[in-house]
Motif scaffolding. Structure first.
Motif, PDB file in Angstrom:
ATOM      1  N   SER A 244      10.265  -4.772  -3.769  1.00 30.64           N
ATOM      2  CA  SER A 244       8.818  -5.077  -3.236  1.00 30.64           C
ATOM      3  C   SER A 244       8.299  -6.888  -3.641  1.00 30.64           C
ATOM      4  O   SER A 244       8.742  -7.103  -4.646  1.00 30.64           O
ATOM      5  CB  SER A 244       7.694  -4.053  -3.746  1.00 30.64           C
ATOM      6  OG  SER A 244       8.170  -2.830  -3.361  1.00 30.64           O
TER       7      SER A 244
ATOM      8  N   ARG B 105       5.560  -0.255   6.057  1.00 29.79           N
ATOM      9  CA  ARG B 105       6.111  -0.757   4.897  1.00 29.79           C
ATOM     10  C   ARG B 105       5.318  -1.822   4.213  1.00 29.79           C
ATOM     11  O   ARG B 105       5.184  -2.109   2.996  1.00 29.79           O
ATOM     12  CB  ARG B 105       7.472  -1.475   5.079  1.00 29.79           C
ATOM     13  CG  ARG B 105       8.552  -0.576   5.684  1.00 29.79           C
ATOM     14  CD  ARG B 105       9.991  -1.160   5.940  1.00 29.79           C
ATOM     15  NE  ARG B 105       9.627  -2.105   6.829  1.00 29.79           N
ATOM     16  CZ  ARG B 105      10.369  -3.418   6.642  1.00 29.79           C
ATOM     17  NH1 ARG B 105      10.592  -3.733   5.315  1.00 29.79           N
ATOM     18  NH2 ARG B 105      10.193  -4.487   7.439  1.00 29.79           N
TER      19      ARG B 105
ATOM     20  N   ASN C 239       6.734  -3.681   0.831  1.00 30.70           N
ATOM     21  CA  ASN C 239       7.774  -2.523   0.000  1.00 30.70           C
ATOM     22  C   ASN C 239       8.618  -2.399   1.075  1.00 30.70           C
ATOM     23  O   ASN C 239       8.949  -2.579   2.317  1.00 30.70           O
ATOM     24  CB  ASN C 239       7.012  -1.317   0.091  1.00 30.70           C
ATOM     25  CG  ASN C 239       5.543  -1.470  -0.867  1.00 30.70           C
ATOM     26  OD1 ASN C 239       5.708  -2.123  -1.710  1.00 30.70           O
ATOM     27  ND2 ASN C 239       4.604  -0.589  -0.879  1.00 30.70           N
ATOM     28  N   SER C 240       9.655  -1.390   0.561  1.00 31.69           N
ATOM     29  CA  SER C 240      11.088  -1.404   1.168  1.00 31.69           C
ATOM     30  C   SER C 240      11.594  -2.500   1.952  1.00 31.69           C
ATOM     31  O   SER C 240      11.812  -2.539   3.119  1.00 31.69           O
ATOM     32  CB  SER C 240      10.675  -0.201   1.868  1.00 31.69           C
ATOM     33  OG  SER C 240      10.451   1.030   1.333  1.00 31.69           O
TER      34      SER C 240
END
Length: 115
Positions: A17, A66, A83-84
């Motif tokens: 992240s 995400r 994120n991800s």
């Protein structure tokens, strides 16, 4: 005139992240929409996420679920929580702001996602 300054880019492993920030300065009356764009090497710049002054958002299909865009109107700052992260998210991320129909760009911050 607005100046936009991005921060928060860097190198991260896939699945990790990062949080980008973009602060506006200069002659500020009322900033309308703010957005994040990105441009990968050899590709056209694309819209990642956009947020209105009232908080309505829209996202590119590739980042839905995400990434989250948010803003603090009191601080004239927009954020992008990512994120991800995937290697295909690697790009220069640039901030954009609209004030009275005039568009302003930041210089961009590089995000590199390693596999």
């Amino acid at each position: 005139q607005l100046q936009l300054g991005e921060s928060g880019g860097g190198l991260v492993q896939a699945g990790g992240s990062l949080r980008l920030s973009c602060a506006a300065s200069g002659t500020i009356f009322s900033i309308n929409a703010m957005a994040w764009y990105r441009q990968a090497a050899g590709k056209q710049r694309e819209l990642v996420a956009r947020i209105t002054r009232g908080g309505s958002t829209n996202y590119a299909d590739s980042v839905k679920g995400r990434f989250t865009i948010s803003r603090d109107n009191a601080k004239n700052t927009v954020y992008l929580q990512m994120n991800s992260l995937k290697p295909e998210d690697t790009a220069v991320y640039s901030c954009y702001a609209d004030q009275f129909g005039s568009g302003y760009w930041g210089k961009g911050t590089l995000v590199t996602v390693s596999s």
